[in-house]
Design a protein around this motif. Structure first.
Motif, short mmCIF file in Angstrom:
data_model
loop_
_atom_site.label_atom_id
_atom_site.label_comp_id
_atom_site.label_asym_id
_atom_site.label_seq_id
_atom_site.Cartn_x
_atom_site.Cartn_y
_atom_site.Cartn_z
N GLN A 127 0.82 -1.21 0.00
CA GLN A 127 0.00 0.00 0.00
C GLN A 127 0.86 1.26 0.00
O GLN A 127 0.54 2.25 -0.67
CB GLN A 127 -0.93 0.00 1.21
CG GLN A 127 -2.02 1.07 1.15
CD GLN A 127 -2.98 0.85 0.01
OE1 GLN A 127 -3.63 -0.18 -0.07
NE2 GLN A 127 -3.08 1.83 -0.89
N HIS A 128 1.97 1.24 0.74
CA HIS A 128 2.88 2.39 0.73
C HIS A 128 3.38 2.68 -0.68
O HIS A 128 3.44 3.85 -1.10
CB HIS A 128 4.07 2.14 1.66
CG HIS A 128 3.82 2.50 3.09
ND1 HIS A 128 3.79 3.80 3.54
CD2 HIS A 128 3.57 1.73 4.17
CE1 HIS A 128 3.55 3.83 4.83
NE2 HIS A 128 3.41 2.58 5.25
N LEU A 129 3.73 1.65 -1.41
CA LEU A 129 4.20 1.84 -2.78
C LEU A 129 3.08 2.38 -3.67
O LEU A 129 3.29 3.32 -4.45
CB LEU A 129 4.73 0.52 -3.35
CG LEU A 129 6.01 -0.02 -2.73
CD1 LEU A 129 6.33 -1.41 -3.26
CD2 LEU A 129 7.19 0.91 -3.03
N MET A 130 1.89 1.80 -3.55
CA MET A 130 0.77 2.26 -4.36
C MET A 130 0.44 3.72 -4.06
O MET A 130 0.09 4.49 -4.97
CB MET A 130 -0.45 1.36 -4.11
CG MET A 130 -0.26 -0.06 -4.61
SD MET A 130 -1.53 -1.20 -3.98
CE MET A 130 -3.02 -0.47 -4.66
N CYS A 316 12.90 -3.54 -1.67
CA CYS A 316 12.21 -3.67 -0.39
C CYS A 316 12.43 -5.05 0.21
O CYS A 316 12.05 -6.07 -0.38
CB CYS A 316 10.72 -3.42 -0.60
SG CYS A 316 9.70 -3.78 0.84
N ASN A 317 13.08 -5.09 1.38
CA ASN A 317 13.32 -6.36 2.06
C ASN A 317 13.52 -6.07 3.55
O ASN A 317 13.73 -4.93 3.94
CB ASN A 317 14.52 -7.10 1.44
CG ASN A 317 15.85 -6.48 1.76
OD1 ASN A 317 16.29 -6.47 2.92
ND2 ASN A 317 16.53 -5.94 0.75
N THR A 324 9.94 1.28 1.58
CA THR A 324 8.71 1.15 0.80
C THR A 324 8.35 2.49 0.15
O THR A 324 7.19 2.78 -0.09
CB THR A 324 7.55 0.67 1.68
OG1 THR A 324 7.45 1.51 2.84
CG2 THR A 324 7.75 -0.76 2.12
N SER A 325 9.35 3.27 -0.18
CA SER A 325 9.13 4.57 -0.83
C SER A 325 9.94 4.64 -2.11
O SER A 325 11.17 4.79 -2.08
CB SER A 325 9.54 5.72 0.10
OG SER A 325 9.52 6.95 -0.60
N ILE A 326 9.25 4.53 -3.24
CA ILE A 326 9.93 4.63 -4.53
C ILE A 326 10.46 6.05 -4.75
O ILE A 326 11.51 6.25 -5.38
CB ILE A 326 8.98 4.20 -5.68
CG1 ILE A 326 9.76 3.92 -6.97
CG2 ILE A 326 7.90 5.23 -5.93
CD1 ILE A 326 10.47 2.60 -7.00
#
Length: 401
Positions: A127-130, A316-317, A324-326
Protein backbone atom coordinates in the motif's frame (compact mmCIF):
# COMPACT_ATOMS: atom_id res chain seq x y z
CA UNK A 1 -13.91 9.24 -31.85
CA UNK A 2 -15.60 8.57 -28.50
CA UNK A 3 -13.30 8.07 -25.53
CA UNK A 4 -14.38 6.64 -22.20
CA UNK A 5 -12.44 9.32 -20.34
CA UNK A 6 -10.04 12.10 -21.18
CA UNK A 7 -7.63 14.05 -18.98
CA UNK A 8 -7.20 17.57 -20.38
CA UNK A 9 -5.11 20.65 -19.56
CA UNK A 10 -2.25 18.41 -18.46
CA UNK A 11 1.50 18.46 -18.78
CA UNK A 12 2.83 15.08 -19.84
CA UNK A 13 6.12 13.29 -19.26
CA UNK A 14 5.48 10.59 -21.85
CA UNK A 15 8.91 8.87 -21.65
CA UNK A 16 8.14 7.75 -25.20
CA UNK A 17 11.11 6.50 -27.27
CA UNK A 18 12.30 8.98 -29.84
CA UNK A 19 11.25 12.02 -27.82
CA UNK A 20 13.90 14.21 -26.24
CA UNK A 21 14.36 14.11 -22.48
CA UNK A 22 11.24 13.00 -20.64
CA UNK A 23 9.14 13.43 -23.76
CA UNK A 24 7.46 16.46 -22.23
CA UNK A 25 4.27 17.91 -23.70
CA UNK A 26 3.12 21.22 -22.24
CA UNK A 27 -0.53 21.35 -23.34
CA UNK A 28 -1.38 17.69 -23.34
CA UNK A 29 -4.16 15.17 -23.03
CA UNK A 30 -4.46 11.47 -22.27
CA UNK A 31 -7.54 9.62 -23.49
CA UNK A 32 -8.81 6.25 -22.31
CA UNK A 33 -10.72 3.58 -24.21
CA UNK A 34 -11.38 0.41 -22.23
CA UNK A 35 -8.20 -0.28 -20.26
CA UNK A 36 -5.86 1.22 -22.87
CA UNK A 37 -4.48 4.62 -23.72
CA UNK A 38 -6.22 5.69 -26.90
CA UNK A 39 -4.33 8.98 -27.22
CA UNK A 40 -1.44 10.68 -25.43
CA UNK A 41 -0.13 13.90 -26.91
CA UNK A 42 -0.85 17.57 -27.52
CA UNK A 43 -4.45 18.70 -27.17
CA UNK A 44 -4.10 20.19 -30.64
CA UNK A 45 -3.41 16.72 -32.03
CA UNK A 46 -6.72 15.18 -30.92
CA UNK A 47 -9.01 13.97 -33.70
CA UNK A 48 -11.35 16.76 -34.76
CA UNK A 49 -14.45 14.70 -34.02
CA UNK A 50 -13.43 13.48 -30.56
CA UNK A 51 -15.75 13.30 -27.59
CA UNK A 52 -15.57 11.62 -24.18
CA UNK A 53 -18.05 10.21 -21.69
CA UNK A 54 -16.00 11.83 -18.91
CA UNK A 55 -13.74 14.86 -19.06
CA UNK A 56 -11.25 15.66 -16.32
CA UNK A 57 -9.41 18.99 -16.40
CA UNK A 58 -6.10 18.85 -14.57
CA UNK A 59 -5.27 22.58 -14.54
CA UNK A 60 -1.66 22.06 -15.57
CA UNK A 61 -0.87 19.08 -13.34
CA UNK A 62 1.70 16.57 -14.54
CA UNK A 63 0.98 13.06 -15.74
CA UNK A 64 3.68 10.39 -15.84
CA UNK A 65 3.34 6.70 -16.55
CA UNK A 66 2.41 4.73 -13.45
CA UNK A 67 5.60 4.01 -11.51
CA UNK A 68 7.13 0.52 -11.52
CA UNK A 69 9.09 -1.11 -8.70
CA UNK A 70 10.97 -3.79 -10.62
CA UNK A 71 12.93 -5.43 -7.75
CA UNK A 72 11.36 -6.19 -4.37
CA UNK A 73 11.34 -8.91 -1.71
CA UNK A 74 8.06 -7.54 -0.41
CA UNK A 75 6.47 -10.80 0.85
CA UNK A 76 8.00 -12.03 4.11
CA UNK A 77 7.24 -12.42 7.82
CA UNK A 78 9.03 -10.98 10.83
CA UNK A 79 11.65 -8.23 10.88
CA UNK A 80 15.42 -7.82 11.25
CA UNK A 81 15.67 -4.69 13.37
CA UNK A 82 18.18 -6.39 15.68
CA UNK A 83 20.57 -6.83 12.76
CA UNK A 84 20.38 -3.10 12.18
CA UNK A 85 21.58 -2.64 15.74
CA UNK A 86 24.46 -5.07 15.10
CA UNK A 87 25.50 -3.21 11.97
CA UNK A 88 25.45 0.04 13.93
CA UNK A 89 27.96 -1.59 16.30
CA UNK A 90 30.24 -2.52 13.42
CA UNK A 91 29.14 -5.97 12.20
CA UNK A 92 29.26 -6.44 8.43
CA UNK A 93 26.55 -7.93 6.20
CA UNK A 94 28.71 -11.02 5.61
CA UNK A 95 29.45 -11.46 9.35
CA UNK A 96 25.76 -11.32 10.18
CA UNK A 97 24.91 -13.79 7.40
CA UNK A 98 27.60 -16.27 8.44
CA UNK A 99 26.36 -16.12 12.06
CA UNK A 100 22.90 -17.29 11.03
CA UNK A 101 21.33 -13.88 10.56
CA UNK A 102 20.40 -12.14 7.36
CA UNK A 103 18.30 -14.07 4.87
CA UNK A 104 18.23 -17.25 6.96
CA UNK A 105 16.74 -15.31 9.88
CA UNK A 106 13.81 -14.22 7.74
CA UNK A 107 13.44 -17.77 6.45
CA UNK A 108 12.67 -18.96 9.97
CA UNK A 109 9.81 -16.49 10.41
CA UNK A 110 8.47 -16.93 6.90
CA UNK A 111 8.35 -20.72 7.14
CA UNK A 112 6.20 -20.35 10.26
CA UNK A 113 3.71 -17.98 8.58
CA UNK A 114 0.50 -19.00 6.84
CA UNK A 115 -0.43 -17.61 3.43
CA UNK A 116 -3.04 -15.38 5.08
CA UNK A 117 -0.44 -13.99 7.47
CA UNK A 118 2.02 -13.36 4.66
CA UNK A 119 -0.66 -11.43 2.76
CA UNK A 120 -1.63 -9.46 5.87
CA UNK A 121 1.98 -8.53 6.77
CA UNK A 122 2.89 -7.64 3.18
CA UNK A 123 -0.18 -5.56 2.33
CA UNK A 124 0.90 -2.40 4.22
CA UNK A 125 4.23 -2.46 2.38
CA UNK A 126 2.42 -2.76 -0.95
CA UNK A 127 0.00 0.00 0.00
CA UNK A 128 2.88 2.39 0.73
CA UNK A 129 4.20 1.84 -2.78
CA UNK A 130 0.77 2.26 -4.36
CA UNK A 131 0.27 5.48 -2.42
CA UNK A 132 3.29 6.91 -4.24
CA UNK A 133 1.95 6.14 -7.70
CA UNK A 134 3.30 2.62 -8.19
CA UNK A 135 1.10 0.53 -10.49
CA UNK A 136 3.37 -2.50 -11.08
CA UNK A 137 5.47 -4.34 -8.50
CA UNK A 138 7.82 -7.28 -8.94
CA UNK A 139 7.85 -9.60 -5.91
CA UNK A 140 10.49 -12.28 -5.38
CA UNK A 141 10.27 -15.39 -3.25
CA UNK A 142 13.46 -16.61 -1.57
CA UNK A 143 12.59 -16.60 2.12
CA UNK A 144 11.30 -20.16 2.08
CA UNK A 145 14.19 -22.14 0.59
CA UNK A 146 11.94 -25.20 0.43
CA UNK A 147 9.19 -25.95 -2.06
CA UNK A 148 6.30 -25.62 0.38
CA UNK A 149 7.25 -22.16 1.66
CA UNK A 150 8.40 -20.83 -1.71
CA UNK A 151 5.02 -21.89 -3.11
CA UNK A 152 3.21 -20.18 -0.22
CA UNK A 153 5.16 -16.93 -0.74
CA UNK A 154 4.42 -16.89 -4.44
CA UNK A 155 0.74 -17.67 -3.84
CA UNK A 156 0.61 -14.77 -1.36
CA UNK A 157 2.18 -12.47 -3.97
CA UNK A 158 -0.39 -13.57 -6.56
CA UNK A 159 -3.18 -12.87 -4.06
CA UNK A 160 -1.89 -9.37 -3.45
CA UNK A 161 -2.31 -8.73 -7.16
CA UNK A 162 -5.75 -10.32 -7.32
CA UNK A 163 -7.07 -8.42 -4.30
CA UNK A 164 -5.62 -4.97 -5.05
CA UNK A 165 -5.57 -2.60 -8.05
CA UNK A 166 -1.94 -3.28 -8.97
CA UNK A 167 -0.03 -5.61 -11.28
CA UNK A 168 2.18 -8.10 -9.43
CA UNK A 169 4.99 -9.84 -11.32
CA UNK A 170 6.36 -12.86 -9.47
CA UNK A 171 9.95 -14.12 -9.50
CA UNK A 172 11.21 -17.42 -8.08
CA UNK A 173 14.35 -16.78 -6.00
CA UNK A 174 14.98 -20.22 -4.54
CA UNK A 175 18.73 -19.69 -5.07
CA UNK A 176 18.80 -16.89 -2.50
CA UNK A 177 20.70 -18.52 0.37
CA UNK A 178 21.59 -21.94 1.71
CA UNK A 179 19.01 -23.29 4.20
CA UNK A 180 20.31 -24.75 7.49
CA UNK A 181 19.14 -28.27 6.63
CA UNK A 182 21.44 -28.29 3.57
CA UNK A 183 24.42 -28.63 5.98
CA UNK A 184 26.66 -26.59 3.72
CA UNK A 185 26.07 -28.64 0.55
CA UNK A 186 25.39 -25.93 -2.00
CA UNK A 187 25.44 -28.24 -5.02
CA UNK A 188 22.79 -30.54 -3.56
CA UNK A 189 20.61 -27.56 -2.68
CA UNK A 190 20.94 -26.10 -6.19
CA UNK A 191 19.69 -29.43 -7.56
CA UNK A 192 16.69 -29.08 -5.22
CA UNK A 193 16.07 -25.55 -6.50
CA UNK A 194 16.07 -26.80 -10.08
CA UNK A 195 13.49 -29.44 -9.13
CA UNK A 196 11.24 -26.77 -7.64
CA UNK A 197 10.82 -24.93 -10.94
CA UNK A 198 8.55 -27.36 -12.88
CA UNK A 199 5.81 -27.67 -10.22
CA UNK A 200 5.75 -23.91 -9.66
CA UNK A 201 5.42 -23.39 -13.42
CA UNK A 202 2.56 -25.90 -13.60
CA UNK A 203 0.79 -23.98 -10.84
CA UNK A 204 1.33 -20.71 -12.76
CA UNK A 205 3.02 -19.07 -9.79
CA UNK A 206 6.18 -17.67 -11.41
CA UNK A 207 6.96 -15.25 -14.21
CA UNK A 208 10.78 -15.35 -13.99
CA UNK A 209 13.71 -16.93 -12.12
CA UNK A 210 16.37 -15.09 -10.13
CA UNK A 211 19.39 -15.98 -8.01
CA UNK A 212 22.05 -14.50 -5.73
CA UNK A 213 25.49 -14.92 -7.30
CA UNK A 214 27.95 -14.06 -4.52
CA UNK A 215 30.57 -15.63 -2.27
CA UNK A 216 28.08 -15.88 0.61
CA UNK A 217 25.46 -17.35 -1.75
CA UNK A 218 26.08 -19.25 -5.01
CA UNK A 219 28.79 -19.44 -7.65
CA UNK A 220 28.36 -18.59 -11.32
CA UNK A 221 28.50 -22.31 -12.16
CA UNK A 222 25.74 -23.09 -9.69
CA UNK A 223 23.62 -20.23 -10.98
CA UNK A 224 24.12 -21.45 -14.54
CA UNK A 225 22.47 -24.73 -13.54
CA UNK A 226 19.45 -22.84 -12.21
CA UNK A 227 19.29 -20.75 -15.37
CA UNK A 228 19.41 -23.90 -17.51
CA UNK A 229 16.42 -25.23 -15.58
CA UNK A 230 14.60 -21.92 -16.09
CA UNK A 231 15.40 -22.00 -19.80
CA UNK A 232 14.00 -25.53 -20.05
CA UNK A 233 10.78 -24.20 -18.49
CA UNK A 234 10.71 -21.27 -20.97
CA UNK A 235 11.13 -18.68 -18.21
CA UNK A 236 13.22 -15.49 -18.41
CA UNK A 237 15.97 -14.97 -15.85
CA UNK A 238 17.52 -12.15 -13.85
CA UNK A 239 20.39 -12.07 -11.38
CA UNK A 240 21.60 -10.44 -8.16
CA UNK A 241 25.07 -9.78 -9.54
CA UNK A 242 28.38 -8.33 -8.35
CA UNK A 243 26.99 -6.68 -5.20
CA UNK A 244 29.79 -7.53 -2.77
CA UNK A 245 32.53 -8.74 -5.13
CA UNK A 246 33.11 -9.29 -8.83
CA UNK A 247 32.25 -12.90 -9.64
CA UNK A 248 31.42 -11.77 -13.19
CA UNK A 249 27.72 -12.16 -12.49
CA UNK A 250 26.85 -9.46 -15.00
CA UNK A 251 28.58 -11.44 -17.73
CA UNK A 252 26.75 -14.61 -16.66
CA UNK A 253 23.43 -12.76 -16.80
CA UNK A 254 24.28 -11.48 -20.25
CA UNK A 255 25.25 -14.96 -21.45
CA UNK A 256 21.70 -16.07 -20.62
CA UNK A 257 20.15 -12.90 -22.08
CA UNK A 258 18.75 -12.07 -18.66
CA UNK A 259 16.08 -9.43 -18.37
CA UNK A 260 18.23 -7.66 -15.79
CA UNK A 261 21.35 -7.81 -13.66
CA UNK A 262 20.80 -6.11 -10.32
CA UNK A 263 23.07 -4.30 -7.80
CA UNK A 264 26.28 -4.30 -9.94
CA UNK A 265 28.54 -2.38 -7.55
CA UNK A 266 31.60 -4.46 -8.54
CA UNK A 267 30.78 -5.05 -12.20
CA UNK A 268 33.70 -4.38 -14.56
CA UNK A 269 33.60 -2.93 -18.06
CA UNK A 270 33.67 -6.34 -19.71
CA UNK A 271 30.49 -7.24 -17.81
CA UNK A 272 28.84 -3.98 -18.82
CA UNK A 273 29.79 -4.53 -22.47
CA UNK A 274 28.29 -8.02 -22.34
CA UNK A 275 25.07 -6.58 -20.92
CA UNK A 276 24.94 -4.03 -23.71
CA UNK A 277 25.23 -6.77 -26.33
CA UNK A 278 22.53 -8.92 -24.73
CA UNK A 279 20.04 -6.14 -23.98
CA UNK A 280 20.19 -6.86 -20.24
CA UNK A 281 18.97 -3.95 -18.11
CA UNK A 282 21.02 -2.68 -15.16
CA UNK A 283 18.83 -2.40 -12.05
CA UNK A 284 20.49 -0.20 -9.44
CA UNK A 285 19.42 -0.53 -5.81
CA UNK A 286 20.52 2.52 -3.81
CA UNK A 287 18.52 1.49 -0.74
CA UNK A 288 20.80 -1.49 -0.05
CA UNK A 289 23.88 0.61 -0.88
CA UNK A 290 22.72 3.19 1.67
CA UNK A 291 21.71 0.76 4.42
CA UNK A 292 24.94 -1.22 4.15
CA UNK A 293 27.02 1.98 3.99
CA UNK A 294 28.80 0.72 0.91
CA UNK A 295 31.56 2.73 -0.72
CA UNK A 296 31.91 0.87 -4.04
CA UNK A 297 29.58 2.62 -6.48
CA UNK A 298 28.01 0.85 -9.46
CA UNK A 299 29.73 1.83 -12.71
CA UNK A 300 27.17 4.38 -13.86
CA UNK A 301 29.48 6.17 -16.29
CA UNK A 302 30.45 2.88 -17.91
CA UNK A 303 26.77 1.88 -18.18
CA UNK A 304 26.05 5.21 -19.86
CA UNK A 305 28.97 4.86 -22.24
CA UNK A 306 27.79 1.42 -23.35
CA UNK A 307 24.16 2.61 -23.52
CA UNK A 308 22.92 -0.02 -21.05
CA UNK A 309 19.40 0.91 -19.88
CA UNK A 310 19.36 1.83 -16.17
CA UNK A 311 16.40 1.04 -13.93
CA UNK A 312 16.14 1.66 -10.19
CA UNK A 313 14.04 -0.08 -7.55
CA UNK A 314 13.43 -0.16 -3.81
CA UNK A 315 14.80 -3.69 -3.20
CA UNK A 316 12.21 -3.67 -0.39
CA UNK A 317 13.32 -6.36 2.06
CA UNK A 318 13.48 -6.83 5.84
CA UNK A 319 17.21 -6.49 6.29
CA UNK A 320 19.30 -4.57 3.80
CA UNK A 321 16.69 -2.28 2.23
CA UNK A 322 13.60 -1.92 4.45
CA UNK A 323 12.23 0.78 2.17
CA UNK A 324 8.71 1.15 0.80
CA UNK A 325 9.13 4.57 -0.83
CA UNK A 326 9.93 4.63 -4.53
CA UNK A 327 10.24 8.44 -4.36
CA UNK A 328 12.92 8.21 -1.67
CA UNK A 329 14.84 5.70 -3.77
CA UNK A 330 14.70 8.07 -6.75
CA UNK A 331 16.36 10.73 -4.61
CA UNK A 332 18.94 8.22 -3.35
CA UNK A 333 19.79 7.23 -6.92
CA UNK A 334 20.34 10.86 -7.84
CA UNK A 335 22.39 11.77 -4.77
CA UNK A 336 24.38 8.57 -4.20
CA UNK A 337 24.82 7.41 -7.81
CA UNK A 338 24.62 10.80 -9.56
CA UNK A 339 21.73 9.82 -11.81
CA UNK A 340 20.10 12.73 -13.61
CA UNK A 341 16.45 13.63 -13.06
CA UNK A 342 15.64 12.13 -16.44
CA UNK A 343 17.48 8.89 -15.59
CA UNK A 344 15.77 8.60 -12.21
CA UNK A 345 12.26 9.05 -13.61
CA UNK A 346 12.95 6.79 -16.60
CA UNK A 347 14.40 4.29 -14.13
CA UNK A 348 11.04 3.77 -12.42
CA UNK A 349 8.95 3.91 -15.61
CA UNK A 350 10.30 3.02 -19.06
CA UNK A 351 13.48 1.23 -18.01
CA UNK A 352 11.80 -0.57 -15.11
CA UNK A 353 9.22 -1.88 -17.59
CA UNK A 354 12.08 -3.02 -19.81
CA UNK A 355 13.67 -4.81 -16.84
CA UNK A 356 10.47 -6.83 -16.43
CA UNK A 357 10.11 -7.56 -20.12
CA UNK A 358 6.90 -5.50 -20.10
CA UNK A 359 7.87 -2.47 -22.18
CA UNK A 360 5.30 -3.33 -24.84
CA UNK A 361 2.57 -2.93 -22.20
CA UNK A 362 3.59 -0.28 -19.67
CA UNK A 363 6.24 2.31 -18.81
CA UNK A 364 5.40 5.08 -21.28
CA UNK A 365 2.42 7.22 -22.24
CA UNK A 366 1.63 5.94 -25.72
CA UNK A 367 -1.50 4.85 -27.55
CA UNK A 368 -2.07 1.12 -27.11
CA UNK A 369 -0.32 0.86 -23.74
CA UNK A 370 -2.22 -0.08 -20.61
CA UNK A 371 -3.64 3.05 -19.00
CA UNK A 372 -1.44 3.20 -15.89
CA UNK A 373 -0.97 6.83 -14.84
CA UNK A 374 0.35 8.87 -11.95
CA UNK A 375 -1.02 12.42 -11.71
CA UNK A 376 1.09 14.86 -9.68
CA UNK A 377 0.64 18.23 -7.97
CA UNK A 378 4.04 19.57 -9.04
CA UNK A 379 5.43 22.39 -11.12
CA UNK A 380 8.30 20.37 -12.59
CA UNK A 381 9.16 16.65 -12.74
CA UNK A 382 12.45 17.35 -10.93
CA UNK A 383 10.42 17.71 -7.71
CA UNK A 384 9.76 13.96 -7.78
CA UNK A 385 13.50 13.36 -7.46
CA UNK A 386 14.70 16.36 -5.47
CA UNK A 387 12.30 16.44 -2.54
CA UNK A 388 12.52 14.01 0.39
CA UNK A 389 9.55 12.85 2.46
CA UNK A 390 7.21 14.59 0.03
CA UNK A 391 4.41 12.78 -1.78
CA UNK A 392 2.67 15.03 -4.33
CA UNK A 393 0.53 12.26 -5.85
CA UNK A 394 -2.89 13.62 -6.83
CA UNK A 395 -4.32 10.49 -8.40
CA UNK A 396 -3.23 7.00 -9.38
CA UNK A 397 -4.82 5.22 -12.33
CA UNK A 398 -4.34 1.50 -12.94
CA UNK A 399 -5.82 -0.31 -15.92
CA UNK A 400 -7.87 2.80 -16.63
CA UNK A 401 -9.42 2.71 -13.15
Amino acid sequence: MLFDRIWLDARLATLAPGREGLGEITHGAVALHGERIAYAGPVAGLPTSWDAAERIRLEGRWITPGLIDCHTHLVYAGDRAQEFELRQRGATYEEIARAGGGIVSTVKHTRAASEDRLVAESLPRLQHLMNEGVTTVEIKSGYGLDLETERRMLAAARRLGQENPVEIVTTFLGAHALPPEAHGDKDAYIEAVCRMIPPLVREELIDAVDGFCEGIAFSPGQMARVFDAAKAAHLPVKLHADQLSNLHGARLAADYRALSADHLEYTDEAGVAAMARSGTVAVLLPGAFYMLRETQHPPVEVLRRHKVPIAIATDCNPGTSPITSILTVMNMAAILFRLTVEEAIAGVTREAARALGHLSEIGTLEAGKRCDLAIWDIEHPAELVQRIGFNPLRERVWNGR
